[in-house]
Enzyme design. Structure first.
Site, PDB file in Angstrom:
ATOM      1  N   GLU A   4      -7.423  -4.049  -3.835  1.00 22.65           N
ATOM      2  CA  GLU A   4      -7.834  -4.825  -2.651  1.00 22.65           C
ATOM      3  C   GLU A   4      -9.114  -4.189  -2.126  1.00 22.65           C
ATOM      4  O   GLU A   4      -9.090  -3.120  -1.547  1.00 22.65           O
ATOM      5  CB  GLU A   4      -6.744  -4.829  -1.567  1.00 22.65           C
ATOM      6  N   ASP A   6       2.674  -6.247   2.274  1.00 20.35           N
ATOM      7  CA  ASP A   6       1.446  -5.562   2.695  1.00 20.35           C
ATOM      8  C   ASP A   6       1.825  -4.289   3.464  1.00 20.35           C
ATOM      9  O   ASP A   6       1.133  -3.878   4.399  1.00 20.35           O
ATOM     10  CB  ASP A   6       0.575  -6.492   3.560  1.00 20.35           C
ATOM     11  N   ASN A  26      -4.700 -14.388   7.212  1.00 18.75           N
ATOM     12  CA  ASN A  26      -5.148 -13.101   7.758  1.00 18.75           C
ATOM     13  C   ASN A  26      -6.419 -12.678   7.024  1.00 18.75           C
ATOM     14  O   ASN A  26      -6.467 -12.710   5.796  1.00 18.75           O
ATOM     15  CB  ASN A  26      -4.067 -12.020   7.591  1.00 18.75           C
ATOM     16  N   HIS A  65       0.826  -1.224   0.000  1.00 13.51           N
ATOM     17  CA  HIS A  65       0.000   0.000   0.000  1.00 13.51           C
ATOM     18  C   HIS A  65       0.851   1.261   0.000  1.00 13.51           C
ATOM     19  O   HIS A  65       0.474   2.279  -0.558  1.00 13.51           O
ATOM     20  CB  HIS A  65      -0.900   0.009   1.240  1.00 13.51           C
ATOM     21  N   ASP A  99       6.410 -11.421   8.506  1.00  8.98           N
ATOM     22  CA  ASP A  99       6.972 -10.479   9.493  1.00  8.98           C
ATOM     23  C   ASP A  99       7.003 -11.097  10.887  1.00  8.98           C
ATOM     24  O   ASP A  99       7.448 -10.460  11.849  1.00  8.98           O
ATOM     25  CB  ASP A  99       6.184  -9.152   9.504  1.00  8.98           C
ATOM     26  N   GLY A 100       6.499 -12.333  11.022  1.00 11.54           N
ATOM     27  CA  GLY A 100       6.502 -12.995  12.327  1.00 11.54           C
ATOM     28  C   GLY A 100       5.386 -12.502  13.237  1.00 11.54           C
ATOM     29  O   GLY A 100       5.254 -12.979  14.358  1.00 11.54           O
ATOM     30  N   ARG A 119     -13.928 -29.962  11.510  1.00  9.85           N
ATOM     31  CA  ARG A 119     -15.213 -30.356  10.928  1.00  9.85           C
ATOM     32  C   ARG A 119     -15.683 -29.367   9.870  1.00  9.85           C
ATOM     33  O   ARG A 119     -16.614 -29.633   9.136  1.00  9.85           O
ATOM     34  CB  ARG A 119     -16.277 -30.502  12.029  1.00  9.85           C
TER      35      ARG A 119
HETATM   36 ZN   LIG Z   1      -5.922  -7.038   3.346  1.00  5.58          ZN
END
Ligand SMILES: [Zn+2]
Length: 394
Positions: free
Chosen positions: A131, A274, A219, A65, A248-249, A227
């Site tokens: 996005e 991101d 994410n 971005h 990035d952890g 199930r």
């Molecule tokens: Zn997003």
């Protein structure tokens, strides 16, 4: 024809590094690779001494971005220029400017600014990743709820027809998403699922309709349940689907990044940053589209505590990926070059160092990391003076 010779380095050759070769660049393209002993210098040659470092294709980031206080939603030339300047310093030679869910007017202003900015020489800007705004509010993360909506052809068709969109992230379960996916596929735009709660069962249908990528995997999406396997398990069963991951952890635990690689193979995983405008800056408060974001210890969250993009850079992401998954540079690299380039249909022109492709490359030292960036054969960034001294005419 003036040439640039990169000598004394280990040069990427699709799946490994090869020593003892010289890479020859001419007219902005990879012209040849020859055994160094057999190179005959010509007058006017520019020579770069790689000092034993690695020569890699430049990084390709399909989900970004902003950075360095610039964001594509600023819809300004100055902001795009600042972003491109920063990215070249991070070895990113191709990226998609990624929009946020916003009003129609503001998305169109961002698209217009990126259209006006396109096609500059030696620019890493390659096109747009849309996005949203057609996302599921239950999985919105930091995408502003007020701007989420169902796809409306009258709104999106002019966007898709502009030719600038290479990737679109949408929630395929929304009413009207099927027509949007069809319109995108017809125009050669890669369709990614994101901010979605698609079911395992429905997911097979969406893939049959052309869905090819999962945006920031794990994410902003429904989880795996034994199930109710959900969209991720379905996507993993289809080899044509690739997976974006933010290494990035913070967004995904390193152990889960490792699990993803073991499950689908690194040839289906693409690293993304991101990144938002706080990348490359210190902690503080920032705007991200319509959302206000607080960055503390490098972690960006909105006022509700949802993660709001990252402050990651590609060199950090590469080092993290190697560390999290115990990979060599050669094993991790395709997730930053080949896979993202292929996922938007620009491989091997970008993301490789094959003869005839764009001379977009990075010189990378094992210890010190990024040393230099070349784009279209031009040296646009270097870390050290010694490096400059190594460049001499003839
Ligand atoms: Zn997003």
């Amino acid at each position: 024809m003036s040439r640039t010779l990169i000598e004394n380095s280990r040069i990427w050759q699709e799946d490994r590094f090869v020593s003892g070769q010289t890479l020859i660049i001419a007219e902005g393209f990879i012209n040849a690779r020859r055994p160094s002993a057999r190179i005959e210098p010509m007058p006017g040659d520019r020579r770069i001494d790689g000092a034993g470092a690695y020569v890699l294709p430049g990084f390709v980031d399909v989900h970004l971005h902003g950075s360095k206080d610039c964001d594509v939603m600023d819809a300004s030339e100055a902001s795009l220029q600042g972003l491109c300047d920063f990215l070249l310093r991070q070895g990113v030679t191709s990226f998609l400017g990624t929009t946020m869910s916003d009003t129609r007017e503001r998305i169109e202003a961002a698209l217009a600014a990126m259209r006006a900015y396109a096609n500059r020489p030696h620019s890493p800007f390659l096109g747009v990743h849309l996005e949203g705004p057609y996302l599921n509010r239950d999985y919105r993360g930091s995408q502003p709820e007020a701007h989420l909506r169902a796809p409306l052809a009258e709104e999106y068709l002019p966007w898709l027809d502009s030719g600038q969109i290479k990737l679109i992230t949408l929630a395929p379960e929304l009413a009207g998403a099927e027509a949007l996916m069809k319109a995108a596929v017809e125009r050669g735009i890669t369709v990614a699922l994101g901010h979605s709660g698609a079911s395992y069962e429905a997911m097979h249908e969406y893939i049959a309709e052309g869905l090819r990528q999962i945006t920031h995997t794990f994410n902003g999406m429904g989880p795996i349940h034994h199930r109710q396997p959900g969209l991720f398990v379905a996507a993993s069963e289809h080899p044509q689907v690739s997976f974006q991951i933010i290494p990035d952890g913070v967004h995904v635990h390193p152990a889960v990044v490792k699990l993803l690689l073991r499950l689908v193979g690194s040839e289906r995983v693409l690293a993304i940053t991101d990144a938002m405008r706080a990348a490359g800056l210190s902690d503080g408060e920032f705007g991200m589209g319509d959302v206000s974001v607080i960055v503390k210890d490098g972690i960006a969250r909105d006022r509700d505590g949802s993660l709001a993009g990252s402050t990651l850079t590609m060199p950090e992401a590469l080092r993290n990926m190697m560390r999290f998954c115990d990979l060599s540079l050669a094993e991790a690299l395709p997730m930053f070059t080949t896979v993202p380039a292929r996922s938007i249909g620009i491989y091997p022109q970008k993301g490789s160092l094959m003869v005839g492709t764009d001379a977009d490359l990075v010189i990378w030292d094992e210890e010190r990391g990024l040393q230099a960036t070349l784009i279209g054969g031009e040296l646009v960034y270097q870390t050290r003076d010694e490096f400059t001294a190594a460049i001499a005419d003839g």
